[in-house]
Design an enzyme around this catalytic site. Sequence first.
Site, PDB file in Angstrom:
ATOM      1  N   GLU A 115       0.828  -1.211   0.000  1.00  0.00           N
ATOM      2  CA  GLU A 115       0.000   0.000   0.000  1.00  0.00           C
ATOM      3  C   GLU A 115       0.865   1.265   0.000  1.00  0.00           C
ATOM      4  OE1 GLU A 115      -4.266  -1.499   1.686  1.00  0.00           O
ATOM      5  OE2 GLU A 115      -2.948  -0.539   3.153  1.00  0.00           O
ATOM      6  N   GLU A 161      -6.151  -7.130  -2.166  1.00  0.00           N
ATOM      7  CA  GLU A 161      -6.776  -7.085  -0.840  1.00  0.00           C
ATOM      8  C   GLU A 161      -8.221  -6.619  -0.968  1.00  0.00           C
ATOM      9  OE1 GLU A 161      -4.944  -4.876   2.313  1.00  0.00           O
ATOM     10  OE2 GLU A 161      -2.905  -5.479   1.767  1.00  0.00           O
TER      11      GLU A 161
END
Length: 343
Positions: A171, A277
């Site tokens: 991320e 995700e």
Amino acid sequence: MKKLLVLPLLLLLGACGKKETAPAPATPAPPAADTFQLAKGADVSWITELESAGKRFYDAGGTQREGMALLKSLGMNTIRLRVWVNPAGGWNNKADVLAKAQRAKALGMRLMIDFHYSDSWADPGQQTKPVSWAALDFNGLRSALATHTTDVLATLQNAGITPEWVQVGNETNNGMLWPDGRASTNMSNFAQLVNSGYDAVKGVFPNAKVIVHLSNGSDNALYRWLFDGLLSNGARWDVIGLSLYPDINGWGNINVQALNNMNDMVTRYGKEVMVVEVGMPWDSPDRCGQFLADLIAKVRSVPNHKGLGVLYWEPETPPGWSGYTLGAFDNNGRPTIALNAFQ
């Protein structure tokens, strides 16, 4: 002279009168087999820690099952594992990752390795250097990142394990290894760190696909800003990874925006995309299942098989484990109906 012409004339007449047989039409080659398989799976990095804490997993009928095997029986074919450099307690270190990767391999599951380049969580709000790297200058950071990446992957390789995908950073909306690799202040540094990871991955597994992963998968402006910056600074990557955590009411619009973003990433950069995700509250399994089924269909619709797959983030967690409530198992350790979307 006329006598001399007789034989050639007869030969010529014979040749002209001979009926030639047309060649048989060629049998068309069969179309090439389409071997593409959508990755459907989960990050289960907590699984060894859960087991150590006495947590167990059960199928819908109440029979205890090994966690990864249970997920495979629900239609999953891929396991994702995070890597921390020197974590407290040892969870997600090299040895723990190897143990989990061996279990995934034994089940015949595909594998993604997710380097956080931190001793703990790396995400949009924190990209903290490992303690052992804190005093390094930028060249030292690049070297440490490459060495760590090579070391972990070589350990897997020596055990006969080959990951299909490797994330360099987790991320990384604003880069990694702050402050040196913060993208908003030094995109060039971030690009160099990505390339250090990329080269290290390819040095061990040339065919593994390298992922750069951002959260907020529906935010096209964020993705264009980050990947335009990486591209203009010479970064290399194979796949753009997305996280997607919509609320139970707004998931429909989020999925549409995410698909538009994925299609734009494919067109703009010529790269593959993958939702690495996803999650939704465990106690809304109906809506979560609808969200997952719709998202899987949308990823599959990305042209030319450029949409690689969808992975749930830690579905095996019991509700509230470590404060996390977006899993897909209930209080009895059984999967909710949300996971039916993977079948």
